[in-house]
Design an enzyme around this catalytic site. Structure first.
Site, short mmCIF file in Angstrom:
data_model
loop_
_atom_site.label_atom_id
_atom_site.label_comp_id
_atom_site.label_asym_id
_atom_site.label_seq_id
_atom_site.Cartn_x
_atom_site.Cartn_y
_atom_site.Cartn_z
N ASN A 44 0.84 -1.20 0.00
CA ASN A 44 0.00 0.00 0.00
C ASN A 44 0.87 1.25 0.00
O ASN A 44 1.97 1.27 0.57
CB ASN A 44 -0.99 0.01 1.17
CG ASN A 44 -0.38 -0.16 2.53
OD1 ASN A 44 0.61 -0.87 2.70
ND2 ASN A 44 -0.97 0.48 3.53
N GLU A 46 0.43 5.34 0.64
CA GLU A 46 -0.47 6.40 1.13
C GLU A 46 0.00 7.77 0.67
O GLU A 46 1.04 7.91 0.01
CB GLU A 46 -0.54 6.32 2.67
CG GLU A 46 -1.12 4.98 3.12
CD GLU A 46 -1.33 4.88 4.62
OE1 GLU A 46 -0.80 5.72 5.38
OE2 GLU A 46 -2.04 3.93 5.02
N CYS A 55 -4.20 0.64 -2.32
CA CYS A 55 -4.03 -0.60 -1.55
C CYS A 55 -3.00 -1.53 -2.20
O CYS A 55 -2.74 -1.48 -3.42
CB CYS A 55 -5.35 -1.34 -1.45
SG CYS A 55 -6.61 -0.47 -0.51
N GLU A 57 -3.26 -4.71 -2.81
CA GLU A 57 -3.84 -5.61 -3.82
C GLU A 57 -3.85 -4.96 -5.20
O GLU A 57 -3.47 -5.55 -6.21
CB GLU A 57 -5.29 -5.98 -3.47
CG GLU A 57 -5.46 -6.70 -2.16
CD GLU A 57 -5.74 -5.76 -1.00
OE1 GLU A 57 -5.02 -4.75 -0.85
OE2 GLU A 57 -6.65 -6.05 -0.22
N CYS A 90 -10.58 -4.43 0.85
CA CYS A 90 -11.59 -3.37 0.82
C CYS A 90 -12.48 -3.53 -0.41
O CYS A 90 -12.17 -4.28 -1.34
CB CYS A 90 -10.92 -2.00 0.84
SG CYS A 90 -10.29 -1.46 -0.76
N CYS A 93 -10.85 -2.85 -3.84
CA CYS A 93 -9.96 -3.94 -4.27
C CYS A 93 -10.77 -5.16 -4.69
O CYS A 93 -10.38 -5.86 -5.64
CB CYS A 93 -8.99 -4.31 -3.16
SG CYS A 93 -7.70 -3.05 -2.97
N1 THU Z 1 -5.27 -1.27 2.70
C1 THU Z 1 -4.78 -2.19 1.80
O1 THU Z 1 -3.63 -2.06 1.34
N2 THU Z 1 -5.58 -3.20 1.42
C2 THU Z 1 -6.86 -3.39 1.86
O2 THU Z 1 -7.55 -4.27 1.38
C3 THU Z 1 -7.39 -2.56 2.95
C4 THU Z 1 -6.61 -1.35 3.25
C5 THU Z 1 -4.42 -0.15 3.08
C6 THU Z 1 -4.91 1.18 2.58
C7 THU Z 1 -4.34 2.13 3.61
O3 THU Z 1 -3.01 2.46 3.23
C8 THU Z 1 -4.28 1.30 4.89
O4 THU Z 1 -4.39 -0.06 4.48
C9 THU Z 1 -5.38 1.61 5.89
O5 THU Z 1 -6.61 1.61 5.30
#
Ligand code: THU
Length: 134
Positions: A44, A46, A55, A57, A90, A93
């Site tokens: 991920n 940010e 994310c 995925e 999420c 994704c």
């Molecule tokens: N995140 C993912 O990388 N994958 C997911 O399926 C859920 C959330 C990341 C996004 C963000 O950087 C952090 O987790 C918190 O939401």
């Protein structure tokens, strides 16, 4: 002998160490396998503008697509977080996963305690949106 799952879990652990997650401190790694034996990973990423986080995925899948992977060719996806909880992909994704993985393909989340939870793509996104065939 290392199974496909073990390989993907090792890759997802490496990917999680690369996560750029200074705002949530929730570092996620993803690894995928294709039917012809290719593997890809993603973490991920940010941003100070929080809603722009991408994310793990989706980063793994878009990396695969840049190497010519086509819809339906990804047959397994493994996720890892170095935390005691388990989490599930999420909604955004799930939609992207369903574009590139077949409904019966497996997605597994793993945590630092070695616990796992596995779903099919169909189980993650029943009745998901897809474009009608012409
Ligand atoms: N995140 C993912 O990388 N994958 C997911 O399926 C859920 C959330 C990341 C996004 C963000 O950087 C952090 O987790 C918190 O939401």
């Amino acid at each position: 002998m290392s199974t496909q799952f073990d390989t993907l879990l090792s890759m997802a652990k490496v990917a999680a160490t690369k996560a750029y997650a200074p705002y949530s401190n929730f570092q996620v790694g993803a690894a995928i396998h294709t039917r012809n034996g290719q593997t890809f990973m993603g973490c991920n990423v940010e941003n100070a503008s929080y809603g722009m986080a991408i994310c793990a995925e989706r980063n793994a899948i878009t990396t695969a697509v840049t190497e010519s992977v086509q819809p339906g060719e990804i047959d397994e996806l493994v996720l890892y977080i170095d935390r005691p909880e388990l989490f599930s992909p999420c909604g955004a994704c799930r939609q992207v996963i369903s574009e590139f993985m077949k409904p019966d393909a497996k997605v597994t989340a793993c945590n630092k305690n070695g616990e796992t939870k596995t779903w099919t793509v169909q189980g993650l996104l029943p009745d998901g949106f897809s474009m009608p065939e012409d």
